[in-house]
Design a protein around this motif. Structure first.
Motif, mmCIF file in Angstrom:
data_model
loop_
_atom_site.group_PDB
_atom_site.id
_atom_site.type_symbol
_atom_site.label_atom_id
_atom_site.label_comp_id
_atom_site.label_asym_id
_atom_site.label_seq_id
_atom_site.Cartn_x
_atom_site.Cartn_y
_atom_site.Cartn_z
ATOM 1 N N CYS A 78 29.337 1.775 37.850
ATOM 2 C CA CYS A 78 29.801 2.345 39.114
ATOM 3 C C CYS A 78 30.651 1.294 39.819
ATOM 4 C CB CYS A 78 28.603 2.741 39.981
ATOM 5 S SG CYS A 78 29.044 3.233 41.659
ATOM 6 N N ALA A 79 31.822 1.688 40.264
ATOM 7 C CA ALA A 79 32.719 0.745 40.944
ATOM 8 C C ALA A 79 32.180 0.366 42.324
ATOM 9 C CB ALA A 79 34.112 1.357 41.072
ATOM 10 N N ASN A 80 31.267 1.156 42.866
ATOM 11 C CA ASN A 80 30.733 0.899 44.198
ATOM 12 C C ASN A 80 29.505 -0.022 44.167
ATOM 13 O OD1 ASN A 80 30.628 1.367 47.071
ATOM 14 N ND2 ASN A 80 28.851 2.672 46.686
ATOM 15 N N CYS A 81 28.497 0.320 43.350
ATOM 16 C CA CYS A 81 27.243 -0.441 43.375
ATOM 17 C C CYS A 81 26.971 -1.225 42.092
ATOM 18 C CB CYS A 81 26.068 0.478 43.679
ATOM 19 S SG CYS A 81 25.591 1.562 42.308
ATOM 20 N N ALA A 126 25.929 -0.144 39.250
ATOM 21 C CA ALA A 126 24.868 0.416 38.406
ATOM 22 C C ALA A 126 25.489 0.933 37.113
ATOM 23 C CB ALA A 126 24.155 1.552 39.134
ATOM 24 N N ALA A 127 24.759 0.849 36.024
ATOM 25 C CA ALA A 127 25.243 1.352 34.742
ATOM 26 C C ALA A 127 25.501 2.849 34.851
ATOM 27 C CB ALA A 127 24.231 1.074 33.648
ATOM 28 N N ALA A 128 26.655 3.268 34.373
ATOM 29 C CA ALA A 128 27.034 4.684 34.430
ATOM 30 C C ALA A 128 26.502 5.400 33.195
ATOM 31 C CB ALA A 128 28.548 4.816 34.500
ATOM 32 N N GLU A 129 25.912 6.539 33.411
ATOM 33 C CA GLU A 129 25.425 7.362 32.314
ATOM 34 C C GLU A 129 26.436 8.473 32.088
ATOM 35 O OE1 GLU A 129 21.390 8.586 33.069
ATOM 36 O OE2 GLU A 129 20.937 6.638 33.968
ATOM 37 N N LEU A 130 27.137 8.408 30.954
ATOM 38 C CA LEU A 130 28.215 9.356 30.679
ATOM 39 C C LEU A 130 27.885 10.213 29.477
ATOM 40 C CD1 LEU A 130 31.174 6.838 31.010
ATOM 41 C CD2 LEU A 130 30.385 8.479 32.709
ATOM 42 N N SER A 131 28.322 11.462 29.536
ATOM 43 C CA SER A 131 28.169 12.330 28.373
ATOM 44 C C SER A 131 29.285 12.016 27.385
ATOM 45 C CB SER A 131 28.233 13.801 28.793
ATOM 46 O OG SER A 131 29.556 14.155 29.123
ATOM 47 N N SER A 132 29.069 12.371 26.150
ATOM 48 C CA SER A 132 30.067 12.085 25.118
ATOM 49 C C SER A 132 31.319 12.942 25.283
ATOM 50 C CB SER A 132 29.473 12.303 23.727
ATOM 51 O OG SER A 132 29.044 13.646 23.607
ATOM 52 N N THR A 133 31.251 13.989 26.109
ATOM 53 C CA THR A 133 32.410 14.860 26.309
ATOM 54 C C THR A 133 33.207 14.497 27.561
ATOM 55 O OG1 THR A 133 31.072 16.457 27.524
ATOM 56 C CG2 THR A 133 31.279 16.787 25.123
ATOM 57 N N ARG A 165 29.214 11.133 39.443
ATOM 58 C CA ARG A 165 28.434 10.827 40.640
ATOM 59 C C ARG A 165 27.342 9.838 40.247
ATOM 60 N NH1 ARG A 165 25.838 13.982 45.552
ATOM 61 N NH2 ARG A 165 24.711 12.272 46.172
ATOM 62 N N CYS A 166 27.350 8.696 40.915
ATOM 63 C CA CYS A 166 26.401 7.632 40.604
ATOM 64 C C CYS A 166 24.991 8.036 41.020
ATOM 65 C CB CYS A 166 26.816 6.344 41.314
ATOM 66 S SG CYS A 166 25.680 4.968 41.018
ATOM 67 N N ARG A 167 24.041 7.896 40.124
ATOM 68 C CA ARG A 167 22.648 8.233 40.433
ATOM 69 C C ARG A 167 22.003 7.192 41.350
ATOM 70 N NH1 ARG A 167 20.311 10.456 34.660
ATOM 71 N NH2 ARG A 167 21.771 12.189 34.519
ATOM 72 N N GLN A 168 22.583 6.015 41.373
ATOM 73 C CA GLN A 168 22.024 4.924 42.178
ATOM 74 C C GLN A 168 22.456 5.021 43.643
ATOM 75 O OE1 GLN A 168 19.994 2.573 40.813
ATOM 76 N NE2 GLN A 168 19.686 1.508 42.738
ATOM 77 N N CYS A 169 23.786 5.103 43.879
ATOM 78 C CA CYS A 169 24.291 5.058 45.262
ATOM 79 C C CYS A 169 24.898 6.369 45.743
ATOM 80 C CB CYS A 169 25.309 3.927 45.425
ATOM 81 S SG CYS A 169 26.885 4.229 44.609
ATOM 82 N N GLY A 170 25.121 7.321 44.832
ATOM 83 C CA GLY A 170 25.656 8.615 45.219
ATOM 84 C C GLY A 170 27.168 8.688 45.347
ATOM 85 N N SER A 171 27.875 7.580 45.130
ATOM 86 C CA SER A 171 29.334 7.626 45.258
ATOM 87 C C SER A 171 29.931 8.484 44.144
ATOM 88 C CB SER A 171 29.932 6.214 45.240
ATOM 89 O OG SER A 171 29.797 5.644 43.968
ATOM 90 N N ASP A 177 34.166 1.055 36.524
ATOM 91 C CA ASP A 177 34.430 -0.326 36.082
ATOM 92 C C ASP A 177 34.060 -0.411 34.611
ATOM 93 O OD1 ASP A 177 34.609 -3.004 35.557
ATOM 94 O OD2 ASP A 177 33.144 -3.621 37.066
ATOM 95 N N TRP A 178 35.079 -0.497 33.761
ATOM 96 C CA TRP A 178 34.872 -0.560 32.317
ATOM 97 C C TRP A 178 34.702 -2.001 31.835
ATOM 98 C CZ3 TRP A 178 33.804 3.554 29.334
ATOM 99 C CH2 TRP A 178 33.983 4.810 29.931
ATOM 100 N N ARG A 179 34.606 -2.932 32.778
ATOM 101 C CA ARG A 179 34.295 -4.336 32.510
ATOM 102 C C ARG A 179 35.264 -4.985 31.520
ATOM 103 N NH1 ARG A 179 28.319 -4.604 31.095
ATOM 104 N NH2 ARG A 179 28.660 -6.791 31.561
#
Length: 179
Positions: free
Chosen positions: A99-102, A104-111, A119-125, A133-135
């Motif tokens: 997440c670019a805001n907090c 937190a690791a992003a959980e993405l589907s393969s599609t 929508r970030c599960r941690q901060c809601g952004s 952020d792909w680091r």
């Protein structure tokens, strides 16, 4: 082969004429003119390469001239990669977006595509997948400038190179590493 890849911040951006991008890079001195009569997408490093790609650390080892390289040695070259559709390029290992805001690791589907909402599960952004952020391990785009033979975090594009790409494309540019 490890590489440094530059791409427009707008994943949809693509030059109207790919030869015009090569002309800009030639004018800057990042690439040498091609000896081929057909338009090519791969070039040798130009005279200004070491001023446009800034190497970090004490003594980087990068071969720029194919004519003086021994057999089996990897020679740095620049490749223009072009895709019809927005494409995610990443290294051999699956990149872990954050997440670019907090952060937190992003959980993405393969599609998930570049335009998929996230929508970030941690901060809601909320953002698009391409804005995570792909680091510096992956990037979305239709056009990439690949500098091969560059290991992750061994070199970065200079401000002069990035500014020239911004002036040419009218959008910001960023970079990542692929191996």
């Amino acid at each position: 082969m490890p590489s440094l890849l530059l791409h427009a911040d707008d994943p949809r951006w693509h030059p109207a004429d790919p030869r015009s991008l090569a002309a800009i890079l030639l004018e800057l001195g990042l690439i040498r003119p091609s000896a081929a009569s057909e338009p090519v997408a791969e070039f040798q490093a130009g005279e200004q390469f070491l001023r446009l790609v800034m190497f970090l650390g004490c003594s980087p080892h990068v071969l720029l001239d194919a004519e003086t390289a021994a057999q089996g040695q990897v020679v740095c070259h620049i490749r223009l990669r072009s895709y019809r559709d927005v494409t995610l390029l990443a290294g051999k290992t699956k990149p872990s977006a954050r997440c670019a805001n907090c952060r937190a690791a992003a959980e993405l589907s393969s599609t998930a595509s570049f335009e998929t909402g996230y929508r970030c599960r941690q901060c809601g952004s909320e953002s698009r997948v391409s804005d995570l952020d792909w680091r510096q391990c992956a990037g979305f785009g239709r056009c990439f400038v690949e500098v091969s033979g560059i290991h992750p975090h061994e070199a970065v594009p200079s401000d002069k190179l990035l500014n020239a790409l911004v002036a040419y494309s009218q959008c910001n540019w960023k970079y990542f590493y692929m191996y």
